[in-house]
Structure formats: C-alpha cells, structure tokens
Design a protein around this motif. Structure first.
Motif, PDB file in Angstrom:
ATOM      1  N   SER A 120      -0.200  -1.868 -12.599  1.00 37.36           N
ATOM      2  CA  SER A 120      -0.148  -0.884 -11.349  1.00 37.36           C
ATOM      3  C   SER A 120      -0.232   0.408 -11.800  1.00 37.36           C
ATOM      4  O   SER A 120      -0.332   1.338 -11.061  1.00 37.36           O
ATOM      5  N   GLU A 123      -3.599   2.629 -11.105  1.00 38.32           N
ATOM      6  CA  GLU A 123      -3.725   2.958  -9.843  1.00 38.32           C
ATOM      7  C   GLU A 123      -4.628   4.256  -9.496  1.00 38.32           C
ATOM      8  O   GLU A 123      -3.994   5.320 -10.341  1.00 38.32           O
ATOM      9  N   GLU A 146      -3.176  -9.003  -7.726  1.00 35.70           N
ATOM     10  CA  GLU A 146      -1.644  -8.471  -8.374  1.00 35.70           C
ATOM     11  C   GLU A 146      -1.392  -6.952  -7.661  1.00 35.70           C
ATOM     12  O   GLU A 146      -0.387  -6.580  -7.449  1.00 35.70           O
ATOM     13  N   ASP A 147      -2.707  -6.193  -7.618  1.00 38.78           N
ATOM     14  CA  ASP A 147      -2.351  -4.852  -7.023  1.00 38.78           C
ATOM     15  C   ASP A 147      -3.877  -4.553  -6.487  1.00 38.78           C
ATOM     16  O   ASP A 147      -4.882  -4.176  -7.052  1.00 38.78           O
TER      17      ASP A 147
END
Length: 469
Positions: A120, A123, A146-147
C-alpha cells in the motif's frame, strides 16, 4: 487397597504385553527390518514378557517379584522410547515423499534503502511487471485486489525491470521470485540490494514422472536437484546443483555424475539453449527432461533439496570436515581442512567467483561437501544426533520415489550389510560469454560450453554401472 491394585503384577504384565504388541506393529508398519530380524525382535519381546510374568507371579518371594516388576517397567520404558523413535522415522519418511504440488511465488521487490514497507505504500508510484510471463495475470489480479489504487506498468522484457529499478525509473517491480533470482547474474549484489514487501503464492499440481523399477534388483538413475531457495523445498527455482546418481543394487555400485549449473544445453520447455540451472525455473520435471534429452539416458526418480536442507543437515550432523585447496577469507575458510557448520558449508558449496575455473571448481566443492556429509552420516554421529538428523530431513527433502521403494532399499542394506563401490565423475567444459539465452536473450551471460569427450565419458560410465536390467 488401591495401592495394592496398582502394584498388582497383572497390571505390569498387561502393560508390557500391550507395549510389545504396539512396538511390533510399529516395526511391521515401518517395514525396514528383514523378516529374520523382525522375528528375533518378536522372540526377544516374548521372552521378556515370559520372564517378567514368571518372576512377578512368585508373590511368595517378594524379592523375585520386585525384580520382575522392575524388569517389566524397564522393558516398557524402552518399548515406549522405541515406538516413539520408529514412528518419528516413519513420519519423516512420509514427509520426504512428494505430494505432486509445486509453489510459485510472485513478489514485489523494492530497493533495500527505499522507504517502502508494504504494498500500500506504493500508491501513486510506479510498479513494473511483465504480464505475459507465466502466472503473472493471476498475480497482478491478486495484487490489485489487495489494493485497487496500485497501478502497474506492463513491460516487454523482464530484464528491463531490474535495470529500471536500479536506475530509479521505477519504484518497484513485480516478478516471479524464481526468475528474479537470475538477476544476480547481471547484478552480483542484487539479493542484498533489494527486499520483498509483498508475495503472492500459487500452488499447482504436477505430474508423476517417475519410471518405477524393482529398486532392489534393477539399476536406476536418480536426479538430485539443489535449488537456490530457502524454506519450502517445493518452491520453483533454479537448480544450482545437478547430479545424476546411478545405482546398481546387484553389483553394489554407485556413480555420482555432476553437471555444472552453467552448462549450455537445450531447455526442454523452451527448445532453446540456456544454462542448465534455468531448466529448474519450469519445475524439476523440466530439469529431468532436459538432462534426459542431453545425455540420452532415462532418469527414474528425482530428489530435491534446497539451501535450508544443507544448512540444517550439516548442523544436525554436528558439522563436517572439508578440505579446501584455496583460502576464502570472506567465507572464513582457509587452505586445508576446515570444520564447517551448515552456513559455512553452504557458502563453500556456492562459491565460484574465487576460482579461475569457476563452475568446474564449484562442482568439485559440492562433491567434497556431499562426501563429507556421507562420511559423517555413516559414523557414530548418525546415532548420537539421531533426533536432530530426522528433524533436519523432515521438510527439507522431496522425492518421487515411493515409500515402499525407499524402505525396500533400507531393508536390503540391513539384510546383507554390503559395502558399496562409490565413484565420481564431473562433466567439464569451456567458459564463454554469449547472447541469446532462453530467459535473458538480450544479455551477454556466462555459459559453460560442454566438452564432448567429457559428456561421452560420463554417459559411458553411467551405462557401464547401469548394466543390464
């Protein structure tokens, strides 16, 4: 009254008989004792039961009864220990048999000095991958689940990924760990320069490629593959140690034939020449097929071990004594005989850059380590370190030989106690820097061009030991 019941000879005798039955059943289930030895064990257990009963039944003679009860207690304790050890051996043996699955790990790599700790954190950052690679579409979907904010850039050549990571053109790369391991052939410090912050694991079934024979009556070839990973031995990775073991149980001969990892051979799955070690990137069955095609022989079984296997086994043996013909200061190894623990033995077996002959010399070192391990295993260390060795084996080895085939070989050896003639041969070649490998065609890599005479000699010796079945 209760104490008298507890001290009643019937209780002692009943427990002894029960444990005798359990121990005998465990030995039959393990199936490594020849019939004559199993018979001896049964007779001894029966005699002990009879003797204990005879002594304990003499209640009018307390001393004799006490001796009988002590004999019964000691016998019962020994049988409990024996049963535990036998069942541990059975469990270890079962754990060595492949379940015909293999795992592929797809991981996100970042530079070691970066600030990223988890997926994460990327991003809005650049993540490069090659979606056309095997398993990558599934892995990319899993990472996005997952993200969903993560964005991946698709590349054509996965070797470009590592260059972009080093040059700062991407923040992370998402790649098969097995393929990623090949990057150390371009950047020697790749493993220490990078770290993993996310992994997706894919488990799949594999085919049974064993070619079964009567292993106590017929010759057979076993491929030993040492993969360059830690942890699970079922992980798909390069095969850095490649050895064909030819066993003739009739003539009691064994031949260890070592093939350098960088041997320039045609990979069975690609139809293109590359390093032999890269055959393992498609699984052990691909390494077997590649060597069968190259040498023109049939390989009946395989055994897979990894870096964890070597370290734990050597440590379980209490270390090994290995001769080095060169000082290796960075490894803590001096010229002469060195007492090595698992980590040092692994470093010695992997070293090739310190030698002018490179991989040729590394193969010699690997044979020296294996020989030292065999010598130590055949010494009293096998008894004094029994539990440690069983624990080291469990989960560190994988073979497609059946449990019955392994136990029949053990039973044969116990039965005749024959000595074996063990020979060694090493395939050799000449180093060359070439473009066009199956996995990294755009890079000029080191390969070992096989020496035809060496290959012919090896095949001839294998056929000689193999003989007539």
């Amino acid at each position: 009254m209760n104490i008298k019941k507890l001290l009643d000879y019937k209780l002692f005798f009943g427990l002894q008989v029960l444990l005798s039955f359990v121990l005998t059943s465990s030995l039959i289930y393990l199936n490594i004792l020849p019939t004559i030895y199993l018979g001896i064990v049964i007779v001894v257990l029966a005699l002990l039961c009879f003797l204990s009963f005879f002594l304990m039944k003499s209640s009018e003679k307390k001393l004799r009864s006490t001796v009988g009860k002590l004999l019964s207690i000691i016998s019962s304790i020994v049988m409990v220990i024996g049963t535990v050890v036998i069942n541990q051996g059975k469990s270890t043996l079962s754990s060595m048999i492949t379940d015909y699955t293999q795992t592929t790990q797809i991981s996100v790599y970042v530079l070691d000095d970066s600030e990223y700790e988890k997926a994460s954190d990327l991003e809005g950052k650049t993540i490069e991958s090659v979606s056309s690679d095997d398993y990558m579409k599934e892995a990319i979907t899993a990472l996005k689940e997952e993200d969903s904010s993560l964005k991946l850039t698709d590349m054509d050549d996965y070797t470009q990924l590592v260059e972009d990571l080093y040059n700062g053109d991407t923040d992370a790369i998402y790649i098969n760990e097995g393929l990623s391991a090949t990057f150390d052939e371009i950047y020697e410090d790749y493993e220490s320069d990078t770290r993993i912050i996310y992994t997706y694991t894919i488990t799949e079934e594999t085919d049974d490629i064993s070619k079964d024979v009567e292993v106590t009556n017929s010759s057979f070839n076993v491929f030993i593959s040492g993969i360059d990973t830690y942890g699970s031995v079922s992980t798909v990775s390069r095969s850095d140690v490649n050895m064909i073991v030819t066993v003739n149980p009739v003539t009691k001969q064994i031949l260890l034939a070592s093939i350098p990892r960088d041997y320039y051979v045609t990979l069975a799955n690609k139809g293109v020449k590359d390093k032999l070690t890269h055959a393992g990137l498609a699984g052990v069955e691909n390494s077997v097929a590649t060597l069968e095609n190259f040498l023109g022989i049939e390989i009946n079984y395989y055994v897979r071990v990894n870096f964890t296997s070597l370290v734990t086994m050597v440590d379980a043996l209490g270390g090994i004594d290995v001769y080095s013909d060169t000082d290796l200061p960075k490894k803590g190894i001096v010229e002469g005989t060195n007492h090595m623990d698992g980590a040092m033995a692994l470093a010695f077996a992997r070293e090739r850059y310190a030698y002018a002959s490179g991989d040729n010399h590394r193969v010699q070192n690997q044979q020296a380590v294996l020989t030292a391990m065999l010598k130590k295993a055949m010494s009293s260390a096998i008894i004094t370190n029994y539990n440690s060795i069983l624990n080291a084996i469990s989960g560190s080895f994988e073979t497609n030989m059946s449990e019955s085939e392994i136990t029949s070989l053990i039973k044969m050896q116990i039965s005749d106690m024959s000595s074996w003639d063990i020979g060694q041969i090493q395939l050799t070649g000449i180093g060359a820097m070439l473009y066009g490998g199956a996995y990294m065609p755009s890079y000029k890599l080191y390969y070992m061009i096989p020496d035809d005479d060496s290959v012919s000699e090896c095949v001839s010796k294998i056929e000689e030991i193999y003989g007539e079945n």
